[in-house]
Design an enzyme around this catalytic site. Sequence first.
Site, PDB file in Angstrom:
ATOM      1  N   TYR A 251      -1.901 -27.466  29.559  1.00  0.00           N
ATOM      2  CA  TYR A 251      -1.411 -28.216  27.854  1.00  0.00           C
ATOM      3  C   TYR A 251       0.342 -27.417  28.681  1.00  0.00           C
ATOM      4  O   TYR A 251       1.372 -28.699  28.235  1.00  0.00           O
ATOM      5  CB  TYR A 251      -1.482 -26.978  27.058  1.00  0.00           C
ATOM      6  CG  TYR A 251      -0.760 -27.605  25.615  1.00  0.00           C
ATOM      7  CD1 TYR A 251      -1.152 -28.861  25.094  1.00  0.00           C
ATOM      8  CD2 TYR A 251       0.271 -27.487  24.911  1.00  0.00           C
ATOM      9  CE1 TYR A 251      -0.653 -28.940  23.593  1.00  0.00           C
ATOM     10  CE2 TYR A 251       0.777 -27.482  23.962  1.00  0.00           C
ATOM     11  CZ  TYR A 251       0.644 -28.982  23.511  1.00  0.00           C
ATOM     12  OH  TYR A 251       1.356 -29.133  22.010  1.00  0.00           O
TER      13      TYR A 251
ATOM     14  N   SER B 221       6.137 -30.651  23.094  1.00  0.00           N
ATOM     15  CA  SER B 221       6.507 -29.589  22.069  1.00  0.00           C
ATOM     16  C   SER B 221       7.121 -28.130  22.894  1.00  0.00           C
ATOM     17  O   SER B 221       8.145 -28.929  23.563  1.00  0.00           O
ATOM     18  CB  SER B 221       4.654 -28.985  23.017  1.00  0.00           C
ATOM     19  OG  SER B 221       4.373 -27.590  21.821  1.00  0.00           O
TER      20      SER B 221
END
Length: 319
Positions: free
Chosen positions: A176, A164
């Site tokens: 995350y 990401s």
Amino acid sequence: MFLYLIGLVAVFALYRWYMETKRVPSISDKYVFITGCDSGFGNLLAKRLDELGYHVIAACFTEKGEDDLKKTSSKKLTTIHVDVAKSESIQKAAAFIKSKVGEAGLWGLVNNAGVSVPSGPCDWLTIQDYKQMLDVNLMGVIEVTLSVIPLIKKSQGRIVNVASVFGRISPVGGAYCISKYAVEAFNDSLRRNLRDFGIKVLCIEPGFFKTAVTNTEVIEKNIHNLWDKLPQEVRDDYGSDYVEKVVKLMKAKMAKLSDPDLMKVVSCMEHALSAVYPRTRYSPGWDAKLFWLPLSYMPTLIADYVLARDSVKPAKAVV
């Protein structure tokens, strides 16, 4: 001199475009294993590769995900249940893949499965919250990869890891961003380690797209769940209206940034698997290219200022 420089850049761009159009031969003989195919990028990639003629082995977490994918795909596509947070499930899938591909080996692995919650301010979370996400987003990626490397060596194939832009910069708390930074590191070490075996390891770093990861209802529910578990002392630090303000800001940001065209990411995944000369990294999404990645290269002082400028301040923030 300036015109010569422009000319060189143009020639390089044309050469790069030409090289990237070349595709690997015998696609119909190649097997690709994709995790996280219930919805989103994984689901669309499975369908796309199936259309191109690959033998797709699509890992789904739910029975519904398997059934829905089978209804819209050819008989060449195979679905299996995989929970990437459980070693037993991964080993069972690896054994199935080995029996399926035989001596031809596995051409491609796409580590796509991942979750985005629980996420929130670091002092809202427990160590179990961190472990829960890292088990899926990081340890799952590593264990799935290790389980099929011998099969990929046989075909001198590809490993595609979905990280990401938040593997480059950390605007939110929780595991995350940590997991995506770690996937980037794993990807780099893996690429260098396996290069001598003819294996190419590629990384996808998407910006914001409309998937389950950016689903505002899921994120809002996560925020409320975390808030409800907090001690009163921590709630007082943030203020009774903090959650309301954060949810409002989150929805506005997601509406502005989330791209509905998931094929931008899927096309990068397909290119990573099919191109003779794939890119080392792909960063689909204009927000990734024009905001997040440039911001990640800025001095820390500037990046911190930009990210803090529009954030919601706690009630007891020190001004």
